[in-house]
Design a protein around this motif. Structure first.
Motif, PDB file in Angstrom:
ATOM      1  N   GLY A  44     -57.492  34.554   5.850  1.00 49.01           N
ATOM      2  CA  GLY A  44     -57.576  35.502   5.292  1.00 49.01           C
ATOM      3  C   GLY A  44     -59.046  36.227   5.102  1.00 49.01           C
ATOM      4  N   GLN A  45     -59.001  37.493   4.534  1.00 52.85           N
ATOM      5  CA  GLN A  45     -60.172  38.229   4.436  1.00 52.85           C
ATOM      6  C   GLN A  45     -60.179  38.956   3.038  1.00 52.85           C
ATOM      7  N   CYS A  46     -61.391  38.879   2.291  1.00 54.52           N
ATOM      8  CA  CYS A  46     -61.386  39.631   1.208  1.00 54.52           C
ATOM      9  C   CYS A  46     -61.233  41.086   1.431  1.00 54.52           C
ATOM     10  N   SER A  47     -60.540  42.076   0.916  1.00 56.81           N
ATOM     11  CA  SER A  47     -60.249  43.133   1.324  1.00 56.81           C
ATOM     12  C   SER A  47     -60.499  44.285   0.320  1.00 56.81           C
ATOM     13  N   GLU A  48     -61.427  43.974  -0.567  1.00 58.16           N
ATOM     14  CA  GLU A  48     -61.991  44.934  -1.433  1.00 58.16           C
ATOM     15  C   GLU A  48     -63.636  44.878  -1.454  1.00 58.16           C
ATOM     16  N   PHE A  49     -64.273  45.750  -1.277  1.00 58.47           N
ATOM     17  CA  PHE A  49     -65.785  45.833  -0.991  1.00 58.47           C
ATOM     18  C   PHE A  49     -66.487  45.046  -2.305  1.00 58.47           C
ATOM     19  N   CYS A  50     -67.155  44.005  -2.300  1.00 60.48           N
ATOM     20  CA  CYS A  50     -67.598  43.330  -3.373  1.00 60.48           C
ATOM     21  C   CYS A  50     -69.049  42.803  -3.509  1.00 60.48           C
ATOM     22  N   GLY A  51     -69.983  43.369  -2.513  1.00 61.79           N
ATOM     23  CA  GLY A  51     -71.207  43.106  -2.391  1.00 61.79           C
ATOM     24  C   GLY A  51     -71.541  42.823  -1.229  1.00 61.79           C
ATOM     25  N   ALA A  52     -72.751  42.207  -0.842  1.00 60.94           N
ATOM     26  CA  ALA A  52     -73.734  42.263   0.397  1.00 60.94           C
ATOM     27  C   ALA A  52     -72.817  41.336   1.094  1.00 60.94           C
ATOM     28  N   GLN A  53     -72.239  40.206   0.735  1.00 66.30           N
ATOM     29  CA  GLN A  53     -71.616  39.155   1.816  1.00 66.30           C
ATOM     30  C   GLN A  53     -70.123  39.399   1.838  1.00 66.30           C
ATOM     31  N   HIS A  54     -69.330  40.612   1.494  1.00 66.35           N
ATOM     32  CA  HIS A  54     -68.106  40.878   1.418  1.00 66.35           C
ATOM     33  C   HIS A  54     -67.346  40.616   2.733  1.00 66.35           C
ATOM     34  N   ALA A  55     -68.060  41.006   3.995  1.00 64.88           N
ATOM     35  CA  ALA A  55     -67.582  40.631   5.098  1.00 64.88           C
ATOM     36  C   ALA A  55     -67.310  39.044   5.677  1.00 64.88           C
ATOM     37  N   ASN A  56     -68.179  38.368   4.664  1.00 64.50           N
ATOM     38  CA  ASN A  56     -68.270  36.954   4.964  1.00 64.50           C
ATOM     39  C   ASN A  56     -67.528  36.324   3.827  1.00 64.50           C
ATOM     40  N   MET A  57     -66.414  37.054   3.257  1.00 61.72           N
ATOM     41  CA  MET A  57     -65.689  36.342   2.280  1.00 61.72           C
ATOM     42  C   MET A  57     -64.331  35.933   2.681  1.00 61.72           C
ATOM     43  N   LEU A  58     -64.346  34.843   3.670  1.00 65.55           N
ATOM     44  CA  LEU A  58     -63.009  34.698   4.123  1.00 65.55           C
ATOM     45  C   LEU A  58     -62.264  33.548   3.740  1.00 65.55           C
ATOM     46  N   ALA A  59     -61.134  33.112   4.296  1.00 64.44           N
ATOM     47  CA  ALA A  59     -60.314  32.102   3.545  1.00 64.44           C
ATOM     48  C   ALA A  59     -59.345  31.786   4.492  1.00 64.44           C
ATOM     49  N   ARG A  60     -58.855  30.512   4.426  1.00 65.56           N
ATOM     50  CA  ARG A  60     -57.831  29.922   5.655  1.00 65.56           C
ATOM     51  C   ARG A  60     -56.624  29.429   4.562  1.00 65.56           C
ATOM     52  N   VAL A  61     -55.604  29.775   4.947  1.00 64.51           N
ATOM     53  CA  VAL A  61     -54.359  29.181   4.141  1.00 64.51           C
ATOM     54  C   VAL A  61     -53.979  28.287   5.372  1.00 64.51           C
ATOM     55  N   ILE A  62     -53.804  26.998   4.754  1.00 67.28           N
ATOM     56  CA  ILE A  62     -52.887  25.909   6.003  1.00 67.28           C
ATOM     57  C   ILE A  62     -51.727  25.460   5.476  1.00 67.28           C
ATOM     58  N   VAL A  63     -50.522  26.050   6.067  1.00 71.65           N
ATOM     59  CA  VAL A  63     -49.402  25.542   5.876  1.00 71.65           C
ATOM     60  C   VAL A  63     -49.088  24.296   6.530  1.00 71.65           C
ATOM     61  N   ASP A  64     -49.019  23.070   5.614  1.00 71.17           N
ATOM     62  CA  ASP A  64     -48.510  21.831   5.955  1.00 71.17           C
ATOM     63  C   ASP A  64     -47.134  21.617   6.285  1.00 71.17           C
ATOM     64  N   PRO A  65     -46.878  20.757   7.138  1.00 74.56           N
ATOM     65  CA  PRO A  65     -45.436  19.919   6.755  1.00 74.56           C
ATOM     66  C   PRO A  65     -45.327  19.241   5.548  1.00 74.56           C
ATOM     67  N   THR A  66     -44.191  18.917   5.060  1.00 75.98           N
ATOM     68  CA  THR A  66     -44.318  18.605   3.635  1.00 75.98           C
ATOM     69  C   THR A  66     -44.887  17.415   3.390  1.00 75.98           C
ATOM     70  N   ASP A  67     -44.674  16.367   4.459  1.00 73.32           N
ATOM     71  CA  ASP A  67     -45.305  14.946   4.182  1.00 73.32           C
ATOM     72  C   ASP A  67     -46.840  15.181   4.210  1.00 73.32           C
ATOM     73  N   GLN A  68     -47.138  15.974   5.379  1.00 74.03           N
ATOM     74  CA  GLN A  68     -48.843  16.056   5.448  1.00 74.03           C
ATOM     75  C   GLN A  68     -49.314  16.933   4.265  1.00 74.03           C
ATOM     76  N   PHE A  69     -48.742  17.598   3.457  1.00 72.81           N
ATOM     77  CA  PHE A  69     -49.199  18.300   2.182  1.00 72.81           C
ATOM     78  C   PHE A  69     -49.381  17.066   1.281  1.00 72.81           C
ATOM     79  N   GLN A  70     -48.230  16.308   1.122  1.00 69.86           N
ATOM     80  CA  GLN A  70     -48.308  15.137   0.211  1.00 69.86           C
ATOM     81  C   GLN A  70     -49.540  14.244   0.354  1.00 69.86           C
ATOM     82  N   ALA A  71     -49.780  13.976   1.827  1.00 68.78           N
ATOM     83  CA  ALA A  71     -50.865  13.278   2.239  1.00 68.78           C
ATOM     84  C   ALA A  71     -52.165  13.894   1.577  1.00 68.78           C
TER      85      ALA A  71
END
Ligand code: CUA
Length: 348
Positions: free
Chosen positions: A216-243
């Protein structure tokens, strides 16, 4: 004065080669795992479908218009004769035709867009819950900060940063807001772009069937480090998410050696003013919650891989790594940095 021609400066073959390399680079940058054209959630599939539908409509219009242009250019060439073509100014039927036709095309695009937009915010599980069936859902608060994302699971009592874990095949509602300026939460393969607005919560949904890591990537300019405002979404199998949930809920394990010394440096220093570590006296709310810092793959707005070397560089001078970010240079000694790294990397 002699005119300079680009042909004399750069040979044609070189320019052609540069063009091909440039296009290959652009295409390569699109081939990563963060394009909305490789949708990986129910809503993203709808968005990609709309994209291709509008592309097809625009393609048909393009082919018709350009086809007529090219046809007319050849069919009605003057061939050196000075003939005035037939004048059609004021032809009512033509005027009405070429006004109505684009309006109808735009109306179709408008209705398709509104329909898709509405369906993004209407989720079948909401209807299911209205009829009494308990929906399989998860709620996460997503809070934008300059320049990182906070993820708060109120029902699980988990607060983390930069990496959002969600279970596969589950309707996840994200309540998006901001603590400072307007950001925009965007994971191209999973979500629409959604502004994160201070003092206003907007709820969006993810239902992702395929486990994996999505960028993911912040997609609204929000200041000096907008380009380095990233994110990761990790979709886990159900049992791994519970763990993962169980791991995140666990208290910090008892520490020994350099890690324990690092904890003392942390708790007696300025760190506690900004960071929380559950079960300790560190309860600051300005920076990310670090309770299970070592369980994350990235830090600093997901701009840095979580390695001991990178954490050491960060602690030595955060402003050199990510200029403008809110963590000051604490002028730590090398000894203190080593102990803090040992401590932070033990927070599994
Ligand atoms: Cu946050 Cu751009």
């Amino acid at each position: 004065m002699k005119k300079t021609n680009i042909n004399t400066i750069v040979p044609r073959s070189t320019r052609f080669f540069a063009l091909i390399v440039g296009m290959a680079l652009i295409l390569a940058s699109c081939a990563g795992s963060s394009t909305p054209l490789q949708p990986a959630s129910i809503n993203a599939v709808k968005i990609a479908g709309l994209t291709w539908t509008i592309f097809a409509i625009a393609g048909i219009v393009f082919i018709i218009v350009e086809g007529m242009l090219i046809y007319a250019s050849f069919r009605f060439r003057s061939k050196g004769r000075q003939i005035m073509p037939k004048q059609i100014e004021g032809n009512t039927r033509l005027e009405i035709g070429w006004t109505l036709l684009p309006a109808v095309v735009l109306l179709i695009v408008f209705l398709l867009s509104i329909g898709t937009l509405r369906s993004l915010f209407y989720q079948p599980a909401q209807a299911a819950s209205a009829s009494g069936d308990p929906p399989a859902t998860l709620n996460v608060r997503v809070i934008g900060h300059q320049w990182w994302w906070e993820f708060d699971y109120p029902d699980q009592h988990i607060i983390t940063a930069n990496e959002l874990h969600i279970p596969e095949n589950t309707l996840v509602s994200l309540d998006i807001e901001s603590i400072d300026v307007i950001h925009s939460f965007w994971v191209p393969q999973l979500t629409q772009k959604q502004d994160a607005i201070p003092g206003h919560i907007t709820t969006i949904y993810i239902n992702a069937p395929t486990p994996g890591t999505y960028l993911g990537q912040c997609s609204e300019f929000c200041g000096a480090q907008h380009a380095n405002m990233l994110a990761r979404v990790i979709v886990d199998p159900t049992d791994q998410f519970q763990a993962w949930v169980t791991q995140q809920q666990a208290p910090v394990a008892a520490l020994s050696g350099e890690a324990a010394q690092g904890e003392q440096v942390f708790l007696s220093g300025a760190c506690v003013g900004c960071h929380t570590i559950n079960g300790t006296t560190a309860q600051g709310k300005v920076g990310p919650n670090l309770t299970h810092f070592a369980s994350r793959n990235v830090f600093a707005g997901a701009s840095q891989e979580n390695t001991p070397q990178n954490v050491a560089h960060w602690l030595a001078d955060p402003q050199a790594v990510k200029p403008g970010n809110l963590m000051p240079n604490l002028h730590l000694s090398q000894d203190a940095i080593n102990k803090l790294v040992a401590f932070l990397e033990s927070l599994k």
